[in-house]
Design an enzyme around this catalytic site. Structure first.
Site, short mmCIF file in Angstrom:
data_model
loop_
_atom_site.label_atom_id
_atom_site.label_comp_id
_atom_site.label_asym_id
_atom_site.label_seq_id
_atom_site.Cartn_x
_atom_site.Cartn_y
_atom_site.Cartn_z
N HIS A 161 -5.26 -5.05 1.37
CA HIS A 161 -5.06 -3.97 2.33
C HIS A 161 -6.46 -3.50 2.74
O HIS A 161 -7.40 -3.58 1.94
CB HIS A 161 -4.32 -2.86 1.57
CG HIS A 161 -3.83 -1.72 2.38
ND1 HIS A 161 -4.65 -0.70 2.78
CD2 HIS A 161 -2.59 -1.41 2.83
CE1 HIS A 161 -3.92 0.19 3.45
NE2 HIS A 161 -2.67 -0.21 3.49
N ASP B 289 -4.95 -2.65 -7.37
CA ASP B 289 -4.27 -1.77 -6.43
C ASP B 289 -2.77 -1.96 -6.65
O ASP B 289 -2.20 -3.01 -6.32
CB ASP B 289 -4.70 -2.18 -5.01
CG ASP B 289 -3.87 -1.51 -3.92
OD1 ASP B 289 -2.86 -0.86 -4.23
OD2 ASP B 289 -4.24 -1.66 -2.74
N GLN C 53 1.84 -1.26 -4.17
CA GLN C 53 3.05 -1.99 -3.81
C GLN C 53 3.86 -2.43 -5.02
O GLN C 53 5.03 -2.76 -4.91
CB GLN C 53 2.61 -3.23 -3.05
CG GLN C 53 3.09 -3.49 -1.65
CD GLN C 53 3.73 -2.39 -0.88
OE1 GLN C 53 4.94 -2.20 -0.99
NE2 GLN C 53 2.99 -1.67 -0.07
N LYS D 33 5.11 5.92 -2.42
CA LYS D 33 5.77 4.61 -2.38
C LYS D 33 6.78 4.45 -3.52
O LYS D 33 7.45 3.44 -3.62
CB LYS D 33 4.72 3.50 -2.41
CG LYS D 33 3.91 3.52 -1.12
CD LYS D 33 3.12 2.29 -0.82
CE LYS D 33 2.45 2.48 0.54
NZ LYS D 33 1.35 1.56 0.75
N CYS E 95 -2.29 -3.15 8.07
CA CYS E 95 -3.57 -2.84 7.44
C CYS E 95 -4.13 -4.03 6.68
O CYS E 95 -4.78 -3.89 5.65
CB CYS E 95 -3.47 -1.64 6.49
SG CYS E 95 -2.99 -0.14 7.29
C1 LIG Z 1 0.10 1.68 0.97
C2 LIG Z 1 -0.95 0.85 0.37
C3 LIG Z 1 -2.26 1.33 0.21
C4 LIG Z 1 -2.70 2.68 0.71
O1 LIG Z 1 -2.01 3.72 0.12
P1 LIG Z 1 -2.29 5.23 0.61
O2 LIG Z 1 -1.15 6.00 0.02
O3 LIG Z 1 -2.23 5.17 2.12
O4 LIG Z 1 -3.62 5.62 0.11
C5 LIG Z 1 -3.18 0.51 -0.40
N1 LIG Z 1 -2.85 -0.71 -0.83
C6 LIG Z 1 -1.61 -1.22 -0.70
C7 LIG Z 1 -1.29 -2.58 -1.23
C8 LIG Z 1 -0.62 -0.45 -0.08
O5 LIG Z 1 0.61 -0.95 0.05
#
Ligand SMILES: *Cc1c(COP(=O)(O)O)cnc(C)c1O
Length: 404
Positions: A121, A198, A201, A224, A362
């Protein structure tokens, strides 16, 4: 077996209509919906005990502090962190990544190397580019293949003693691929590199165990996983969090301040400058409770069913191409139909009450890899149903007919 109809009653928004049609919400990878149980916690906070934390001797402040710190402990136990002070409240995944990137600016030197994956992302690319500019470190990329999987043999060839940091998402938001983070962490540690995962997801679908993973940093966003926006968490190993300098200065993060010298507070407060999103943190804890009450095994099994069901039907549509075909993926489907622009299909689907995401998600480098401007992305959560998928497929066929 989940009682989906009963679960759906927890989500008031699922009763609304969009453009005169019942809402079908398939944009869960962008943000999930909020159950009444979490909404109640938010209302309760502002109705009964809204106050600033960690400072007041009065009862409201103590109640708010207790609830906020209990939420931290819930998050600690959910992710299986050793200490609650290894859980830092952030405003979300992006904030957590920037906090770590900023900290490493003072630890990296010219000639050091950082590795990211091709599946990232933008929030996991841009902060590292900024870090490289500041420090003279070099950015290297683990490439991907046509199925949307990372090519680990190429990871071996770019990993070396100069590698100080490796950043990878647990699950790709654009393609749904589950990355082999266990292997990546193990290999990175053989050269002494730290790993940040990260988890934005992955947290909606699986329950990560940071101790078992031996990961150095793990970040996610509450919105999320059925929580509110503007709050998230950074897990960091105690030894790393002690080493990193604070990100922002201000109230809450200090031990003592004079004009000559300021000393910083202990973990976790060193990284939590200013009044935090108190209500958000408490609601984040409630969201984790809610998800656990449904059960992550149940969630994963049911969402896999939805993924398979939708994939099979989509594959029958002429000229439809799915991007991200790994066997190891979650309920995210990215696709295009012939030469039709994703935006046009997304707009027609919205007219029929169906929310999907269109664009580059993104993750422009992934789109560049496939030489496309973007995709249509349908992403499912446990409150979605096969009947909704049937309606979506029929609507999609109608949209394709109108556009070709
Ligand atoms: C949504 C997402 C982000 C960003 O999350 P924010 O809540 O906008 O800071 C980063 N990495 C992944 C894989 C995402 O799905």
């Amino acid at each position: 077996m989940l009682d989906i109809q009963n679960i759906r009653k927890d989500f008031p928004i699922l009763n609304r209509e969009v453009n005169g049609k019942p809402l079908i919400y398939f944009d869960n990878a962008a943000t999930s919906q909020t159950p009444q149980q979490v909404i109640d916690v938010i209302v309760d906070y502002y109705t009964k005990y809204n106050a600033n934390i960690h400072r007041g001797v009065h009862s409201l402040s103590q109640e708010a502090t207790d609830a906020y710190e209990q939420a931290r402990q819930k998050i600690q136990s959910h992710f299986n962190a050793k200490h609650s002070h290894e859980i830092i409240f952030t405003s979300g995944t992006t904030h957590g990544i920037n906090l770590v990137a900023n900290g490493f600016a003072s630890l990296l030197n010219d000639g050091d190397e950082i590795i990211v994956s091709a599946l990232e992302h933008h929030s996991n690319i841009v902060p590292w580019q900024m870090l490289c500019e500041k420090t003279g470190a070099k950015l290297k990329v683990i490439p991907m293949n046509k199925n949307g999987e990372l090519v680990l043999s190429d990871f071996d060839s770019i990993l070396n003693e100069n590698t100080k940091l490796v950043f990878v998402n647990h699950i790709s938001n654009a393609l749904g691929t589950i990355n082999p983070i266990e292997t990546i962490i193990e290999k990175a540690h053989t050269v002494g590199a730290a790993v940040l995962v990260d988890g934005a997801q992955s947290c909606p679908h699986i329950k990560p165990d940071v101790e078992a993973l031996d990961v150095d940093f793990y970040v996610c966003s509450a919105h999320k996983i059925c929580g509110p926006t503007g709050v998230g968490m950074l897990y960091g190993k105690e030894e790393w969090l002690k080493k990193l300098p604070p990100y922002q200065g201000g109230g809450e993060m200090i031990a003592e301040v004079s004009f000559e010298k300021t000393t910083y507070a202990d973990l976790p407060h060193k990284f939590e400058a200013g009044t935090p999103n108190i209500c958000g943190g408490i609601a984040f804890g409630a969201a984790i409770d809610y998800m656990n009450s449904i059960g992550f095994d149940n969630i994963a099994n049911y969402e896999n069913e939805l993924l398979e069901y939708a994939t099979n039907q989509l594959q029958c549509i002429e000229d439809l191409k799915i991007y991200g075909t790994s066997n190891n993926k979650t309920s995210v489907i990215s696709f295009n139909v012939g030469n039709i622009h994703p935006y046009d299909i997304g707009t027609l689907l919205d007219k029929m009450g169906i929310a999907v995401r269109t664009g580059h998600h993104c993750a422009q480098p992934i789109m560049d890899f496939y030489k496309i401007p973007g995709t249509i992305r349908a992403s499912f959560m446990f409150y979605n149903t096969k009947e909704e998928i049937d309606t979506f497929i029929a609507a999609l066929k109608k949209a394709i007919m109108m556009l070709s």
